[in-house]
Write a protein that holds these residues in place. Structure first.
Motif, PDB file in Angstrom:
ATOM      1  N   GLU A  76      34.807  19.333   8.360  1.00  0.00           N
ATOM      2  CA  GLU A  76      35.791  18.553   8.030  1.00  0.00           C
ATOM      3  C   GLU A  76      37.148  18.998   8.644  1.00  0.00           C
ATOM      4  O   GLU A  76      38.003  18.104   8.605  1.00  0.00           O
ATOM      5  N   ASN A  77      37.097  19.952   9.338  1.00  0.00           N
ATOM      6  CA  ASN A  77      38.539  20.482  10.166  1.00  0.00           C
ATOM      7  C   ASN A  77      38.337  19.982  11.644  1.00  0.00           C
ATOM      8  O   ASN A  77      39.358  20.323  12.327  1.00  0.00           O
ATOM      9  N   ILE A  78      37.238  19.641  12.119  1.00  0.00           N
ATOM     10  CA  ILE A  78      37.154  19.268  13.378  1.00  0.00           C
ATOM     11  C   ILE A  78      37.223  17.619  13.641  1.00  0.00           C
ATOM     12  O   ILE A  78      36.395  16.841  13.089  1.00  0.00           O
ATOM     13  N   LEU A  79      37.944  17.308  14.886  1.00  0.00           N
ATOM     14  CA  LEU A  79      37.824  15.845  15.175  1.00  0.00           C
ATOM     15  C   LEU A  79      37.816  15.741  16.910  1.00  0.00           C
ATOM     16  O   LEU A  79      38.351  16.568  17.541  1.00  0.00           O
ATOM     17  N   LEU A  80      36.430  15.130  17.431  1.00  0.00           N
ATOM     18  CA  LEU A  80      36.344  15.362  18.836  1.00  0.00           C
ATOM     19  C   LEU A  80      37.158  14.183  19.518  1.00  0.00           C
ATOM     20  O   LEU A  80      37.547  13.248  19.044  1.00  0.00           O
ATOM     21  N   GLY A  81      37.352  14.368  20.653  1.00  0.00           N
ATOM     22  CA  GLY A  81      38.125  13.532  21.609  1.00  0.00           C
ATOM     23  C   GLY A  81      37.529  13.273  23.033  1.00  0.00           C
ATOM     24  O   GLY A  81      36.945  14.392  23.630  1.00  0.00           O
ATOM     25  N   ASN A  82      37.997  12.456  24.047  1.00  0.00           N
ATOM     26  CA  ASN A  82      37.693  12.278  25.293  1.00  0.00           C
ATOM     27  C   ASN A  82      38.563  13.033  26.108  1.00  0.00           C
ATOM     28  O   ASN A  82      39.530  12.530  26.839  1.00  0.00           O
ATOM     29  N   GLY A  83      38.538  14.334  26.140  1.00  0.00           N
ATOM     30  CA  GLY A  83      39.749  15.070  26.752  1.00  0.00           C
ATOM     31  C   GLY A  83      41.067  15.171  25.754  1.00  0.00           C
ATOM     32  O   GLY A  83      41.163  14.358  24.893  1.00  0.00           O
ATOM     33  N   SER A  84      41.580  16.083  25.923  1.00  0.00           N
ATOM     34  CA  SER A  84      42.923  16.401  25.097  1.00  0.00           C
ATOM     35  C   SER A  84      44.069  15.322  25.249  1.00  0.00           C
ATOM     36  O   SER A  84      44.841  15.008  24.296  1.00  0.00           O
ATOM     37  N   SER A  85      43.977  14.671  26.309  1.00  0.00           N
ATOM     38  CA  SER A  85      45.158  13.644  26.697  1.00  0.00           C
ATOM     39  C   SER A  85      44.872  12.592  25.636  1.00  0.00           C
ATOM     40  O   SER A  85      45.773  12.000  25.166  1.00  0.00           O
TER      41      SER A  85
END
Length: 370
Positions: A76-85
């Motif tokens: 619940e503490n993690i959200l993924l993304g397509n690079g930090s930008s």
């Protein structure tokens, strides 16, 4: 004799490499060390076994669990993304709906200013010390609620905000959201990610582009309290992580050979950084330049004489060495390979020595007039 001959051959080869003008790219803070071809072959063979005709798992449950476990947090503490930008864009876009302004240190990654301008969101600057370090006494007046963006290690100075000073800010401004960008965190001595257990107003941004040496993969994640992550998740577009990136991230965290290579490369870069910083500090003085102590994978040189700076710029350009100029009268040099850094150090030393000789000659000529 055979050993001596081998050493001589190696020295000659190194000398030839130093003298060639093969392009050297030291401007994007990338790792100079690629993965071994055998490891690439192993991973690509696993890619071939995936179903290319199916969407990725929308929730990325297994990958989130793996990452959360690796940093001592819950799913619940993690959200993924397509690079930090992409995550920076998402976080500022989400928070722009309810915050009054953004606090951004100066100097820093210019993308923050660009996104704030796009969102028509006002921002104030937190000015760092002349040596590039953080100064909590200079922290600007804040209208809560606001977003406070801190790049630690800072780009382009390489400075880190001490954890105790971050905690002071978190406690002083509990209604503000603090986003700590640790893009270069793997090169530093500490991380603020463990503070997520204590502070619900903290977000920590991580990427695989720098310390993991995988910018081509475009993968990052943000860690924070459940309430903040749930809020950000509402602004997530579907399928930001493809199956190939997911596979590589999983391999980097579970494949022992892969993990060892990443750690070895990180230590190699840190050793080259510290050695280069020492070498540059030995020749730096008030008449030439200063070099910032860095906890990142680059060094910032601040020049006291424009003519010396311009001479080094010209020689770098002539030798196909690309560096960056993020601040007036400064050069930021990404740490390259041993051979690349030897060439860079050699050029700077030669330019500084030539500059000092010219200064001495000018003084003697002035004295001779009298």
């Amino acid at each position: 004799m055979k050993t001596l001959a081998n050493l001589t051959a190696i020295e000659n080869q190194l000398h030839q490499l130093l003298e060639t003008d093969k392009p050297i790219k030291l401007n994007c803070n990338e790792s100079p060390f690629d993965l071994p071809q055998t490891l690439k072959d192993t991973i690509t063979s696993k890619m071939a076994e995936l179903s290319w005709n199916r969407y990725p798992d929308f929730q990325q449950t297994d990958l989130v669990e793996l990452l959360a476990h690796s940093v001592g947090l819950k799913n619940e503490n993690i959200l993924l993304g397509n690079g930090s930008s992409q995550l920076i864009q998402q976080i500022i876009n989400c928070c722009s709906k309810f915050v009054s302004e953004v606090i951004i240190e100066n100097p820093t990654f210019t993308l923050y200013h660009q996104i704030c301008q796009n969102e028509r969101l006002n921002y104030k600057e937190w000015h760092l010390n002349e040596n590039g370090s953080f100064c909590i006494e200079n922290f600007p007046t804040v209208s809560e609620p606001s977003i406070v963006i801190i790049t630690s290690p800072n780009n382009p100075t390489g400075a880190v905000l001490p954890k105790n000073e971050l905690e002071t800010l978190l406690q002083t401004y509990p209604e503000c959201i603090f986003l700590v960008d640790e893009a270069y965190g793997e090169f530093a001595n500490e991380s603020s990610i463990e503070l997520i257990h204590k502070y619900s107003n903290l977000l920590v941004l991580k990427t695989f582009s720098k310390g993991f040496g995988l910018p081509s993969m475009r993968f990052g994640y943000v860690a924070g309290s459940k309430i903040l992550i749930d809020l950000l998740r509402k602004h997530t577009i579907p399928f930001t992580i493809n199956v190939f990136s997911e596979l590589i991230v999983r391999e980097s965290l579970t494949n022992n050979s892969f993990s060892r290579i990443i750690k070895t490369n990180q230590e190699r870069i840190k050793n080259l950084r510290d050695f280069s910083c020492y070498e540059l500090s030995e020749i730096a003085d008030k008449t030439t330049f200063s070099v910032n102590t860095s906890q990142s994978n680059f060094l910032l040189l601040r020049f006291n004489d424009t003519s010396l700076l311009n001479e080094i710029k010209e020689i770098f350009a002539a030798k196909n060495i690309t560096v960056s100029f993020p601040i007036t009268d400064c050069i930021r040099i990404t740490i390259g390979t041993e051979v690349e850094m030897s060439k860079v150090l050699k050029i700077i030393k030669q330019c500084v020595n030539s500059f000092k000789v010219s200064c001495q000659e000018a003084i003697l000529n002035t004295l001779s007039v009298y």
